[in-house]
Write an enzyme that holds these catalytic residues in place. Structure first.
Site, PDB file in Angstrom:
ATOM      1  N   GLY A 175      57.753   9.331 -29.496  1.00  0.00           N
ATOM      2  CA  GLY A 175      56.863   8.299 -30.025  1.00  0.00           C
ATOM      3  C   GLY A 175      55.937   8.885 -31.062  1.00  0.00           C
ATOM      4  O   GLY A 175      56.096  10.038 -31.467  1.00  0.00           O
TER       5      GLY A 175
ATOM      6  N   ASP B  86      42.317   5.179 -18.068  1.00  0.00           N
ATOM      7  CA  ASP B  86      42.423   6.576 -17.639  1.00  0.00           C
ATOM      8  C   ASP B  86      43.840   7.140 -17.770  1.00  0.00           C
ATOM      9  O   ASP B  86      44.147   8.178 -17.210  1.00  0.00           O
ATOM     10  CB  ASP B  86      41.976   6.686 -16.177  1.00  0.00           C
ATOM     11  CG  ASP B  86      42.818   5.801 -15.263  1.00  0.00           C
ATOM     12  OD1 ASP B  86      43.627   5.003 -15.791  1.00  0.00           O
ATOM     13  OD2 ASP B  86      42.674   5.914 -14.037  1.00  0.00           O
TER      14      ASP B  86
ATOM     15  N   GLU C 270      65.103  22.564 -29.862  1.00  0.00           N
ATOM     16  CA  GLU C 270      64.891  22.994 -28.482  1.00  0.00           C
ATOM     17  C   GLU C 270      63.950  22.036 -27.737  1.00  0.00           C
ATOM     18  O   GLU C 270      63.963  21.962 -26.526  1.00  0.00           O
ATOM     19  CB  GLU C 270      64.278  24.396 -28.463  1.00  0.00           C
ATOM     20  CG  GLU C 270      65.295  25.523 -28.435  1.00  0.00           C
ATOM     21  CD  GLU C 270      66.069  25.540 -27.113  1.00  0.00           C
ATOM     22  OE1 GLU C 270      65.571  24.996 -26.122  1.00  0.00           O
ATOM     23  OE2 GLU C 270      67.184  26.097 -27.096  1.00  0.00           O
TER      24      GLU C 270
END
Lengths: 245, 245
Positions: free
Chosen positions: B62, B100, B132
């Site tokens: 993202g 949170d 990787e």
DNA sequence: GCAAAAGTGTTGAAGGTACACCCATGT
DNA sequence: ACATGGGTGTACCTTCAACACTTTTGC
């Protein structure tokens, strides 16, 4: 679905933080006996916009997201500010974020909610904070709304109709105790078609979600047994999201 | 669902714009023959975080939302940056915004996507930009992920399993032409159980979504007819949202 | 020929729809 | 008594699950 070139997330973050705001709006549904109609219909409250953009048009109730509150909390808050009532059901609908949906960039996290019609003021055209700028509209015949809110209400209605088929959200539009005719009325209003009383009875009885009481609703004809919802039955609804929080 | 006190939207807007950032992440699914297994399984790519919070842990691909791009576009972009492939299906999943869920306030608009396994590099552990820090994981046995990403993947899997039952998204995991056995494999991998080949054949044939071709897949046994999807059939899927854009 | 997957047929259970019918109440 | 909604019975149809069976290929 366009595909843009890669850019560094860090720089994008800066500009986003400067120019993107997050709003939370809610499509609030309840049932009401419509004028010129024998049957109940779905209605929702809208707020008249007092400033640009789209000043004068009706829009979904909502507000800006506060940094210190979660999305659910923001939806509950704006809902309470508008109707003064707590919803019997509240669920996130969709996040709308097209660049051109507002003159300035606004991401709207939209919720949808149900309110029990018996909750007094919800059905009157005004509650305590009697407000000219809040009105209830027939969901089937809305005026042109601000922003993309017509699309949003359409989608919310679609979700409501879908969900009534496989979950027990109809509960959210009824009091604790209700007759099978009242429950059927809810389904008929949402689905927009009549249901066979005999078959409807058997289906909900076999679903195991109803508990018959020993009380009856007395009226102009044979008294109808009152039922309540079986809280034990947790119908598959929002999946894993139901057990969070 | 807490209910906070009313505050003026204007002041809330200011603080929100200063401290709330919007991210877009995507749960990308494809199918792969799992090691130690006869059957195919659902796999997804994850990215190893290189900085805090949660440095070292695996997370969903993202990035930050750019002011100039829509939500769908942002999802497509971050997806392309990770896999280098265009998805065969892309849909918004949910907006996560608990206060949170991250040390700093972050709203994540999460999408989920399907990719055709035949698209070469998708199945290898590395594509051209051999990396990787991107690896494919069996969706059924994920490690602990960063933030609330385990919850998010669980929800995406639930949505995938649900949707396969009433829409034709299985298409998104197959090439243009496929045998009924291949289509059945997709369903079996997603649902996690075997299906009766005879009954499966009849169900999909009667659904009218498949067009038989005159070509056959030749293999080690009797050749199987190849089918393609009937584009005309638009199964009720996301309702009004499908016709927008 | 044999194994194995492709494809067809058949049966019974379960659920939905239509509709006839009886029951209990207010008027 | 009768109109009306509450509530029951039933027959028909569709769908689905189970499983026996035939067909066609590679070896």
């Amino acid at each position: 679905m366009t595909r843009t070139e890669a850019r560094t997330p860090a720089s994008a973050a800066e500009s986003a933080a400067e120019q993107t705001r997050v709003a939370v709006s809610t499509v609030i549904f309840t049932l009401r006996r419509l004028p010129d109609s024998e049957t109940a219909g779905v209605v929702l409250p809208l707020v008249r916009r007092t400033r640009d953009p789209h000043a004068g048009l009706w829009a979904l109730p909502g507000g800006w997201l506060d940094v210190t509150e979660g999305l659910d909390a923001a939806a509950s808050r704006t809902l309470a500010e508008t109707t003064g009532l707590a919803p019997s059901y509240l669920e996130q609908l969709y996040a709308f974020g097209d660049v051109d949906r507002s003159p300035t960039r606004v991401i709207s996290i939209v919720y949808w909610a149900l309110i029990r019609p018996d909750a007094s003021t919800a059905l009157g055209d005004r509650g305590d904070g009697s407000d000219e700028n809040v009105q209830w509209f027939d969901a089937a015949s809305l005026p042109r709304l601000a922003f993309d809110h017509n699309d949003i209400v359409d989608y919310a209605l679609w979700r409501l109709r879908n969900k009534v088929g496989y979950s027990r959200i109809a509960h959210g539009l009824l009091a604790d105790e209700f007759t099978l005719a009242e429950l059927r009325e809810v389904y008929e209003a949402i689905l927009g078609r009549r249901l066979d009383p005999a078959n409807f009875r058997r289906q909900v009885e076999n679903s195991g979600t109803l508990i018959p009481t020993d009380r009856f609703r007395t009226g102009s004809h044979r008294p109808a047994r009152l039922y309540r919802y079986n809280q034990d039955v947790e119908l598959a609804d929002r999946g894993p999201l139901d057990s969070r929080h």
